[in-house]
Design a protein around this motif. Structure first.
Motif, PDB file in Angstrom:
ATOM      1  N   SER A 155       0.783  -1.264   0.151  1.00 60.26           N
ATOM      2  CA  SER A 155      -0.001  -0.028  -0.034  1.00 60.26           C
ATOM      3  C   SER A 155       0.811   1.138  -0.001  1.00 60.26           C
ATOM      4  CB  SER A 155      -0.814   0.018   1.147  1.00 60.26           C
ATOM      5  OG  SER A 155      -0.223  -0.097   2.292  1.00 60.26           O
ATOM      6  N   MET A 158       2.178   1.656  -3.372  1.00 62.70           N
ATOM      7  CA  MET A 158       1.037   2.170  -4.251  1.00 62.70           C
ATOM      8  C   MET A 158       0.824   3.582  -4.146  1.00 62.70           C
ATOM      9  SD  MET A 158      -2.741   0.540  -4.024  1.00 62.70           S
ATOM     10  CE  MET A 158      -3.794   0.674  -5.443  1.00 62.70           C
ATOM     11  N   GLU A 210      -4.707   7.184  -4.777  1.00 65.08           N
ATOM     12  CA  GLU A 210      -4.684   5.474  -5.011  1.00 65.08           C
ATOM     13  C   GLU A 210      -3.847   4.852  -3.869  1.00 65.08           C
ATOM     14  OE1 GLU A 210      -4.962   3.689  -9.134  1.00 65.08           O
ATOM     15  OE2 GLU A 210      -4.177   5.494  -9.574  1.00 65.08           O
ATOM     16  N   GLY A 211      -4.404   4.068  -3.096  1.00 63.58           N
ATOM     17  CA  GLY A 211      -3.683   3.336  -2.111  1.00 63.58           C
ATOM     18  C   GLY A 211      -3.817   3.720  -0.921  1.00 63.58           C
ATOM     19  N   GLU A 214      -6.333   1.341   0.976  1.00 62.83           N
ATOM     20  CA  GLU A 214      -5.629   0.161   1.302  1.00 62.83           C
ATOM     21  C   GLU A 214      -4.644   0.347   2.813  1.00 62.83           C
ATOM     22  OE1 GLU A 214      -6.984  -0.087  -2.920  1.00 62.83           O
ATOM     23  OE2 GLU A 214      -5.992   1.528  -1.607  1.00 62.83           O
ATOM     24  N   TYR A 215      -3.968   1.572   2.390  1.00 62.07           N
ATOM     25  CA  TYR A 215      -2.960   1.583   3.636  1.00 62.07           C
ATOM     26  C   TYR A 215      -3.741   1.587   4.934  1.00 62.07           C
ATOM     27  CZ  TYR A 215       0.298   4.112   6.666  1.00 62.07           C
ATOM     28  OH  TYR A 215       1.240   4.326   7.663  1.00 62.07           O
TER      29      TYR A 215
END
Length: 439
Positions: A155, A158, A210-211, A214-215
């Motif tokens: 992440s 990313m 983006e990411g 997720e992080y």
């Protein structure tokens, strides 16, 4: 035409003066002659009004005609250059169909005639060799595959790699850092462990990266629908469950990982190659990858040459000259450099045009059997490059290609010779195994 009308006027004045006379004639005859001439002139018809207007218009046109400009030598040069540029532009347009425009406008050639096959990169995650067009997509795929191994690391990669705007990435990281700092300072406060997804700041600064989602999920945040106070509906939040002290310390470590993260970039493949001694070392045939010209920029090249003619006709400041030099350097992304060694062999490598001179020295040093031994590199023209040079390769006029001369440091070489040492073998055996003859 103007002279024609002036001659007519003179003729009319001459005739109106009457017949000529001798100087010995008496003055008493003058009135008679004048009267006779006047009577003759009276019989001549005066020009009509239309004729007078036509004559006046003709004279006006004559007065307005521009005088022919005397052409100077500079004008002749400009006209000649203009004709050559027009001919060159026509030739480019005619050959456009046979041109490979992969950002360069370089005509298609047999790949075997190029000095190097192309520009290639190595993925730091997979080690795979990639072309320019493959590298970005391959790295993205490699990062996504990384999620199955390490979600936190993937992440972070990313966030830093998928998003090109560094300022926006920094802004998002600053906000996420604030979230984490508040949680660590107030671990029992529930409000700091909740992030409303509809929050304006989160929407505009964090979710667009983006990411980022997720992080946060890798940190332990969970998507949860929470009821809205006083309303019969829910809103989506990211909620971090209560954390133990050890878990909070790990969150701090993960935050530092995010803050210090860097984009994953494919590394340029130097493609080191050794050639046997050759007289063709200065002959370079570069593939299209080496040039930084798009199809549109190629068309503008003709216009730039016109500008050069104009600039040469005027005085330019140092700043203007430096700007022109920078624009010229930006045409090349890469530099193919060759180094002629004392034994005649030639070492070749590919570099980014804006890499420092130190990168060239390091490449040569890594290729030598005795990399510890000091040496010098001399550029075309006889100037020595310093090992600690801070200039870029293109600033030293080494892009897009150049041949340099290698020489050992004379003082160290004499000391080695005095001690009975030899430096017969220059390059590492692995490079010499693939030595080629230069075509």
């Amino acid at each position: 035409m103007k002279k024609f009308f002036e001659d007519i006027k003179k003729d009319m004045k001459f005739k109106s003066a009457g017949p000529g006379k001798k100087l010995t004639e008496e003055s008493s005859s003058r009135p008679e002659a004048s009267q006779a001439a006047h009577s003759k002139g009276a019989s001549r018809k005066a020009p009509t009004k239309g004729a007078q207007m036509a004559g006046a218009a003709a004279l006006a046109r004559i007065e307005q005609q521009p005088r022919p400009k005397v052409q100077t030598s500079q004008d002749a040069i400009r006209n000649q250059v203009k004709r050559e540029l027009e001919a060159e532009a026509a030739a480019v347009a005619a050959s456009q169909k046979n041109t490979d425009i992969e950002g360069s406008g370089v005509p298609q050639k047999d790949p075997s005639c190029f000095s190097v096959a192309g520009v290639f990169f190595i993925c730091p995650l997979t080690g795979k060799t990639l072309t320019k067009t493959e590298r970005e997509m391959h790295i993205k795929e490699a990062i996504l595959m990384r999620f199955s191994e390490d979600v936190m690391e993937a992440s972070v990669m990313m966030i830093h790699t998928f998003n090109k705007d560094k300022e926006k990435v920094k802004a998002a990281i600053d906000i996420i850092s604030k979230y984490i700092e508040n949680i660590c300072k107030n671990p029992t406060e529930e409000k700091y462990r909740k992030i409303k997804l509809s929050n304006k700041v989160f929407q505009e600064k964090v979710s667009v990266i983006e990411g980022s989602r997720e992080y946060l999920q890798a940190l332990g945040f969970e998507s949860t629908a929470l009821p809205v106070d006083g309303e019969d509906r829910t809103e989506e939040y990211l909620v971090l469950p209560p954390q133990e002290p050890d878990a909070l310390e790990q969150i701090k470590v993960d935050l530092e990982l995010l803050q210090k993260g860097e984009p994953i970039r494919a590394k340029l493949d130097r493609q080191p190659q050794v050639f046997r001694p050759s007289q063709n070392a200065t002959n370079f045939e570069l593939p299209p990858d080496f040039y930084n010209l798009t199809a549109e920029e190629l068309k503008k090249e003709m216009q730039l040459k016109n500008e050069i003619v104009e600039r040469n006709a005027m005085l330019r400041t140092k700043a203007m000259r430096e700007k022109d030099e920078q624009r010229e350097r930006r045409k090349h992304n890469y530099a193919l450099l060759r180094v002629r060694l004392p034994d005649g062999n030639i070492l070749q490598g590919t570099f980014l045009a804006w890499e420092k001179v130190t990168a060239l020295y390091q490449f040569v040093r890594d290729s030598l059997e005795n990399g510890w031994q000091p040496f010098e590199l001399v550029v075309p023209g006889g100037q020595k490059l310093k090992d600690d040079e801070e200039f870029a390769l293109n600033e030293c006029n080494l892009a897009p290609a150049a041949l340099l001369i290698f020489s050992w440091d004379a003082a160290v070489l004499s000391d080695i010779a005095a001690a009975g040492g030899k430096t017969d073998v220059l390059l590492k055996a692995a490079l010499l195994e693939n030595i080629k003859s230069m075509s």
